[in-house]
Design an enzyme around this catalytic site. Structure first.
Site, PDB file in Angstrom:
ATOM      1  N   LYS A 152       0.865  -1.186   0.000  1.00 47.01           N
ATOM      2  CA  LYS A 152       0.000   0.000   0.000  1.00 47.01           C
ATOM      3  C   LYS A 152       0.895   1.227   0.000  1.00 47.01           C
ATOM      4  O   LYS A 152       1.899   1.255   0.716  1.00 47.01           O
ATOM      5  CB  LYS A 152      -0.883   0.070   1.262  1.00 47.01           C
ATOM      6  CG  LYS A 152      -1.795  -1.105   1.478  1.00 47.01           C
ATOM      7  CD  LYS A 152      -2.665  -0.897   2.714  1.00 47.01           C
ATOM      8  CE  LYS A 152      -1.889  -0.927   4.034  1.00 47.01           C
ATOM      9  NZ  LYS A 152      -1.175  -2.180   4.330  1.00 47.01           N
ATOM     10  N   ASN A 209      -7.686  -7.034  -4.651  1.00 43.89           N
ATOM     11  CA  ASN A 209      -8.038  -5.612  -4.732  1.00 43.89           C
ATOM     12  C   ASN A 209      -9.546  -5.413  -4.860  1.00 43.89           C
ATOM     13  O   ASN A 209     -10.126  -4.509  -4.247  1.00 43.89           O
ATOM     14  CB  ASN A 209      -7.322  -4.951  -5.918  1.00 43.89           C
ATOM     15  CG  ASN A 209      -5.955  -4.421  -5.509  1.00 43.89           C
ATOM     16  OD1 ASN A 209      -5.524  -4.599  -4.374  1.00 43.89           O
ATOM     17  ND2 ASN A 209      -5.270  -3.777  -6.433  1.00 43.89           N
ATOM     18  N   GLY A 254     -15.883   6.586   3.592  1.00 47.73           N
ATOM     19  CA  GLY A 254     -15.088   7.758   3.235  1.00 47.73           C
ATOM     20  C   GLY A 254     -15.640   8.419   1.989  1.00 47.73           C
ATOM     21  O   GLY A 254     -16.827   8.275   1.663  1.00 47.73           O
ATOM     22  N   CYS A 261      -4.699   2.048  -8.043  1.00 50.95           N
ATOM     23  CA  CYS A 261      -4.955   0.598  -8.134  1.00 50.95           C
ATOM     24  C   CYS A 261      -6.437   0.215  -8.126  1.00 50.95           C
ATOM     25  O   CYS A 261      -6.924  -0.347  -9.109  1.00 50.95           O
ATOM     26  CB  CYS A 261      -4.222  -0.115  -7.014  1.00 50.95           C
ATOM     27  SG  CYS A 261      -2.433  -0.011  -7.215  1.00 50.95           S
TER      28      CYS A 261
HETATM   29  N1  LIG Z   1       1.333   2.004  -6.743  1.00 48.07           N
HETATM   30  C1  LIG Z   1       1.027   0.980  -5.972  1.00 48.07           C
HETATM   31  O1  LIG Z   1       0.743   1.136  -4.798  1.00 48.07           O
HETATM   32  C2  LIG Z   1       1.013  -0.424  -6.524  1.00 48.07           C
HETATM   33  C3  LIG Z   1       0.952  -1.513  -5.635  1.00 48.07           C
HETATM   34  C4  LIG Z   1       0.920  -2.805  -6.161  1.00 48.07           C
HETATM   35  C5  LIG Z   1       0.964  -3.018  -7.524  1.00 48.07           C
HETATM   36  N2  LIG Z   1       1.015  -1.945  -8.371  1.00 48.07           N
HETATM   37  C6  LIG Z   1       1.133  -2.211  -9.804  1.00 48.07           C
HETATM   38  O2  LIG Z   1       2.521  -2.111 -10.143  1.00 48.07           O
HETATM   39  C7  LIG Z   1       2.673  -1.526 -11.448  1.00 48.07           C
HETATM   40  C8  LIG Z   1       3.511  -0.265 -11.353  1.00 48.07           C
HETATM   41  O3  LIG Z   1       2.802   0.674 -10.588  1.00 48.07           O
HETATM   42  P1  LIG Z   1       3.474   2.057 -10.099  1.00 48.07           P
HETATM   43  O4  LIG Z   1       2.468   2.767  -9.311  1.00 48.07           O
HETATM   44  O5  LIG Z   1       4.817   1.759  -9.510  1.00 48.07           O
HETATM   45  O6  LIG Z   1       3.675   2.758 -11.538  1.00 48.07           O
HETATM   46  P2  LIG Z   1       4.308   4.186 -11.889  1.00 48.07           P
HETATM   47  O7  LIG Z   1       3.471   4.736 -12.964  1.00 48.07           O
HETATM   48  O8  LIG Z   1       4.531   4.963 -10.636  1.00 48.07           O
HETATM   49  O9  LIG Z   1       5.752   3.827 -12.466  1.00 48.07           O
HETATM   50  C9  LIG Z   1       5.960   3.101 -13.639  1.00 48.07           C
HETATM   51  C10 LIG Z   1       7.356   3.465 -14.177  1.00 48.07           C
HETATM   52  O10 LIG Z   1       7.667   2.610 -15.290  1.00 48.07           O
HETATM   53  C11 LIG Z   1       8.418   3.353 -16.236  1.00 48.07           C
HETATM   54  N3  LIG Z   1       8.408   2.652 -17.529  1.00 48.07           N
HETATM   55  C12 LIG Z   1       7.377   2.492 -18.400  1.00 48.07           C
HETATM   56  N4  LIG Z   1       7.793   1.761 -19.467  1.00 48.07           N
HETATM   57  C13 LIG Z   1       9.096   1.442 -19.262  1.00 48.07           C
HETATM   58  C14 LIG Z   1      10.086   0.686 -20.001  1.00 48.07           C
HETATM   59  N5  LIG Z   1       9.785   0.116 -21.164  1.00 48.07           N
HETATM   60  N6  LIG Z   1      11.324   0.592 -19.484  1.00 48.07           N
HETATM   61  C15 LIG Z   1      11.643   1.170 -18.309  1.00 48.07           C
HETATM   62  N7  LIG Z   1      10.758   1.880 -17.552  1.00 48.07           N
HETATM   63  C16 LIG Z   1       9.494   2.006 -18.033  1.00 48.07           C
HETATM   64  C17 LIG Z   1       7.717   4.700 -16.241  1.00 48.07           C
HETATM   65  O11 LIG Z   1       8.558   5.717 -16.787  1.00 48.07           O
HETATM   66  C18 LIG Z   1       7.444   4.895 -14.738  1.00 48.07           C
HETATM   67  O12 LIG Z   1       8.524   5.575 -14.098  1.00 48.07           O
HETATM   68  C19 LIG Z   1       1.249  -1.337 -11.967  1.00 48.07           C
HETATM   69  O13 LIG Z   1       0.882  -2.481 -12.690  1.00 48.07           O
HETATM   70  C20 LIG Z   1       0.423  -1.236 -10.702  1.00 48.07           C
HETATM   71  O14 LIG Z   1      -0.917  -1.617 -10.909  1.00 48.07           O
HETATM   72  C21 LIG Z   1       1.071  -0.664  -7.902  1.00 48.07           C
HETATM   73  O1  LIG Z   2     -11.355   1.415   5.048  1.00 51.42           O
HETATM   74  C1  LIG Z   2     -10.940   2.005   4.041  1.00 51.42           C
HETATM   75  C2  LIG Z   2      -9.661   1.728   3.464  1.00 51.42           C
HETATM   76  C3  LIG Z   2      -9.274   2.431   2.323  1.00 51.42           C
HETATM   77  N1  LIG Z   2     -10.108   3.350   1.759  1.00 51.42           N
HETATM   78  C4  LIG Z   2      -9.702   4.044   0.515  1.00 51.42           C
HETATM   79  O2  LIG Z   2      -9.253   3.078  -0.424  1.00 51.42           O
HETATM   80  C5  LIG Z   2      -8.259   3.639  -1.267  1.00 51.42           C
HETATM   81  C6  LIG Z   2      -7.055   2.734  -1.351  1.00 51.42           C
HETATM   82  O3  LIG Z   2      -6.377   2.726  -0.115  1.00 51.42           O
HETATM   83  P1  LIG Z   2      -5.213   1.688   0.221  1.00 51.42           P
HETATM   84  O4  LIG Z   2      -5.650   0.337  -0.149  1.00 51.42           O
HETATM   85  O5  LIG Z   2      -4.794   1.912   1.609  1.00 51.42           O
HETATM   86  O6  LIG Z   2      -4.029   2.213  -0.721  1.00 51.42           O
HETATM   87  P2  LIG Z   2      -3.358   1.688  -2.083  1.00 51.42           P
HETATM   88  O7  LIG Z   2      -1.960   2.162  -2.063  1.00 51.42           O
HETATM   89  O8  LIG Z   2      -4.231   2.050  -3.237  1.00 51.42           O
HETATM   90  O9  LIG Z   2      -3.291   0.072  -1.936  1.00 51.42           O
HETATM   91  C7  LIG Z   2      -4.210  -0.812  -2.583  1.00 51.42           C
HETATM   92  O10 LIG Z   2      -3.835  -1.015  -3.930  1.00 51.42           O
HETATM   93  C8  LIG Z   2      -2.480  -1.535  -4.083  1.00 51.42           C
HETATM   94  C9  LIG Z   2      -2.185  -1.580  -5.578  1.00 51.42           C
HETATM   95  O11 LIG Z   2      -2.714  -2.704  -6.197  1.00 51.42           O
HETATM   96  C10 LIG Z   2      -2.406  -2.904  -3.422  1.00 51.42           C
HETATM   97  O12 LIG Z   2      -1.095  -3.443  -3.585  1.00 51.42           O
HETATM   98  C11 LIG Z   2      -2.768  -2.785  -1.945  1.00 51.42           C
HETATM   99  O13 LIG Z   2      -2.748  -4.072  -1.328  1.00 51.42           O
HETATM  100  C12 LIG Z   2      -4.155  -2.158  -1.839  1.00 51.42           C
HETATM  101  O14 LIG Z   2      -4.496  -1.957  -0.459  1.00 51.42           O
HETATM  102  C13 LIG Z   2      -7.947   5.025  -0.699  1.00 51.42           C
HETATM  103  O15 LIG Z   2      -8.621   5.992  -1.483  1.00 51.42           O
HETATM  104  C14 LIG Z   2      -8.512   4.975   0.709  1.00 51.42           C
HETATM  105  O16 LIG Z   2      -8.935   6.225   1.193  1.00 51.42           O
HETATM  106  C15 LIG Z   2     -11.351   3.627   2.325  1.00 51.42           C
HETATM  107  O17 LIG Z   2     -12.116   4.461   1.819  1.00 51.42           O
HETATM  108  N2  LIG Z   2     -11.731   2.933   3.456  1.00 51.42           N
END
Ligand SMILES: NC(=O)c1ccc[n+]([C@@H]2O[C@H](COP(=O)([O-])OP(=O)(O)OC[C@H]3O[C@@H](n4cnc5c(N)ncnc54)[C@H](O)[C@@H]3O)[C@@H](O)[C@H]2O)c1
Ligand SMILES: O=c1ccn([C@@H]2O[C@H](COP(=O)(O)OP(=O)(O)O[C@H]3O[C@H](CO)[C@@H](O)[C@H](O)[C@H]3O)[C@@H](O)[C@H]2O)c(=O)[nH]1
Length: 433
Positions: A152, A209, A254, A261
């Site tokens: 998260k 998710n 909320g 995500c």
């Molecule tokens: N943000 C989160 O909390 C979270 C959590 C779990 C999973 N994910 C998943 O992980 C993935 C990445 O999410 P993020 O939030 O880190 O993305 P982001 O958009 O913050 O970062 C992605 C990065 O990849 C780079 N990129 C794109 N194409 C490229 C290439 N060909 N070579 C090298 N770099 C390249 C971009 O320039 C960018 O800096 C997504 O699939 C997302 O759904 C995100």
């Molecule tokens: O009780 C709750 C908990 C969360 N939220 C909202 O839900 C959204 C997502 O929150 P949170 O899940 O804490 O943050 P993310 O960083 O988006 O993480 C989610 O999305 C990620 C990307 O896939 C996953 O890796 C995580 O496990 C998953 O929790 C936010 O807008 C929060 O305000 C609520 O409204 N009520």
């Protein structure tokens, strides 16, 4: 182990820094040259608590570096993580173009047996597409593993280094052994490494998710019901969560779930179901509730002030989609502020870290205040949108004194309605009288 991480966003940077911190030799790669230049200068382009210190220390100790040169890096790695974005595509499905472009570049750079790990959130079948994309451009041996990430934002380091579980989708014994070795430092407390096939690993991520998003929409509907029937959602939440089968987390009503995500992943799972001919009506309902919830505070404001907000100055506390991040992707604040602006209001907002990213969304259409009281000064009403800790115990006398009228629309239920009335505020929240 020598590791490359492709993509230096929230996931790539955290994974890269944490793997380096457990003794691996990590190179993070991005196509965004400006990001890489900043990282090389010791500047971390995102706000994530603890990340900058971790990166700076591991760079200094020689285990972590940054480059735009994918081909020069991947060939020397035993494990290559793909952590690029998978944004929403045109019909709600995941756009895999970044993943497949990275896969082809990885394929061209391979020199020895390598485990290519998909950490990005991708639909079922992507590991196989990545495998085919790489196989089309190389004769070197490799395996593709699906290893979805569950961190998260705002708690990313804690989530990555102490995960509830690590999901690893592969049918290769060799890849399985390498992944188990790599993750061993993070599962010492007995948390499971769960091995499965790649398709199940890919679906696990979306299912998790979507379940969390469903809980949030469910509670948002319960909160609306509480308001209509005179129940208190805080009591209902506590009563429900005490059941071990339900649990307390992710039951907070909320302003709707946001972030990079949940919104896109609920849509992408819906797209997968549609393509597979499975009716998954529940997902559509989860999204509908979320859309309504993002509009709720604006409706409450219009009921209070009348149909126009012309000439009103409104304060906003919190812009990021959740506390402890600067991420504005799908932040409910955007829909709320756009709704208030459209009715003629003037907005003065404060967020402890998201001002720069909010400026890219709102430009100079709103005013950015340096602190919470500056945002509330002279306001006809204050909107609480993100539950940053520093908003939980304000000096209410000061707040009442500096606001033009002491009206609060609280989208995070931070305060007791009864106490707020005693303090002299007109207080609106969610699902409480
Ligand atoms: N943000 C989160 O909390 C979270 C959590 C779990 C999973 N994910 C998943 O992980 C993935 C990445 O999410 P993020 O939030 O880190 O993305 P982001 O958009 O913050 O970062 C992605 C990065 O990849 C780079 N990129 C794109 N194409 C490229 C290439 N060909 N070579 C090298 N770099 C390249 C971009 O320039 C960018 O800096 C997504 O699939 C997302 O759904 C995100
Ligand atoms: O009780 C709750 C908990 C969360 N939220 C909202 O839900 C959204 C997502 O929150 P949170 O899940 O804490 O943050 P993310 O960083 O988006 O993480 C989610 O999305 C990620 C990307 O896939 C996953 O890796 C995580 O496990 C998953 O929790 C936010 O807008 C929060 O305000 C609520 O409204 N009520």
């Amino acid at each position: 182990m020598k590791i490359s991480v492709i993509g230096t966003g929230y996931v790539g940077l955290v994974a890269g820094a944490c793997f380096a911190d457990s003794g691996n030799d990590v190179v993070c790669v991005d196509i965004n040259a400006e990001k890489i230049a900043r990282l090389r200068a010791g500047e971390v382009p995102i706000y994530e608590p603890g990340l900058e210190e971790l990166i700076v220390r591991n760079v200094r100790e020689g285990r972590l570096s940054f480059t735009t040169d994918l081909s020069g890096t991947v060939g020397g790695s035993q494990v290559v993580f793909i952590a690029v974005g998978t944004p929403e595509g045109e019909s709600g499905d995941a756009d895999l173009s970044y993943v497949l472009t990275a896969a082809e570049a990885i394929g061209r750079a391979l020199k020895q047996y390598t485990v290519v790990v998909d950490k990005s959130t991708v639909p079922v079948g992507t590991a196989e597409r990545v495998r085919r994309t790489i196989a089309a451009v190389t004769r070197v041996e490799f395996d593709v593993v699906s290893n979805p990430e569950f961190l998260k934002e705002g708690a990313a380091l804690e989530d990555f280094t102490r995960p509830d579980r690590v999901v690893i989708g592969t049918d290769s014994e060799q890849a399985r052994a390498i992944m188990a070795d790599l993750y061993a430092p993070f599962v010492r407390t007995g948390k499971p490494l769960i091995f499965m096939d790649a398709a199940s690993a890919e679906l696990t991520k979306y299912a998790a998710n979507a379940m969390l998003a469903t809980r949030i929409s469910f509670m948002n509907d319960i909160a609306c019901l509480c308001e209509k029937v005179g129940a208190d959602v805080e009591m209902v939440r506590k009563g429900m969560g005490a059941d071990k089968r339900i649990g307390h987390s992710f039951l907070f009503p909320g302003v709707g779930y946001g972030g990079s995500c949940f919104p896109k992943d609920v849509k992408a799972l819906g797209a997968t179901a549609r393509e597979a001919g499975v009716e998954f009506d529940l997902l559509r309902a989860v999204e509908r509730t979320n859309e309504r919830q993002k509009r709720l505070l604006v409706h409450k404001a219009l009921r209070h002030f009348g149909p126009s907000l012309e000439g009103r100055q409104l304060g906003v506390w919190g812009l990021a989609f959740k506390p402890r991040t600067d991420d504005m992707r799908e932040a409910p604040s955007v829909e709320i502020i756009e709704g208030l602006l459209a009715k003629g209001a003037r907005i003065v907002a404060h967020d402890p870290v998201a001002t720069a990213s909010a400026q890219r969304v709102f430009g100079n259409r709103i005013t950015y205040a340096p602190g919470p009281y500056a945002a509330a000064e002279g306001a006809d009403a204050l909107f609480i949108v993100t539950e940053w800790n520093e908003f939980r115990h304000p000096d209410f006398d000061r707040l009442k004194h500096i606001m033009k009228t002491p009206v609060i629309f609280d989208g995070r239920n931070l305060f007791e309605p009864e106490r707020m009335r005693e303090r002299g505020f007109t207080y609106f929240c969610l699902g409480r009288g």
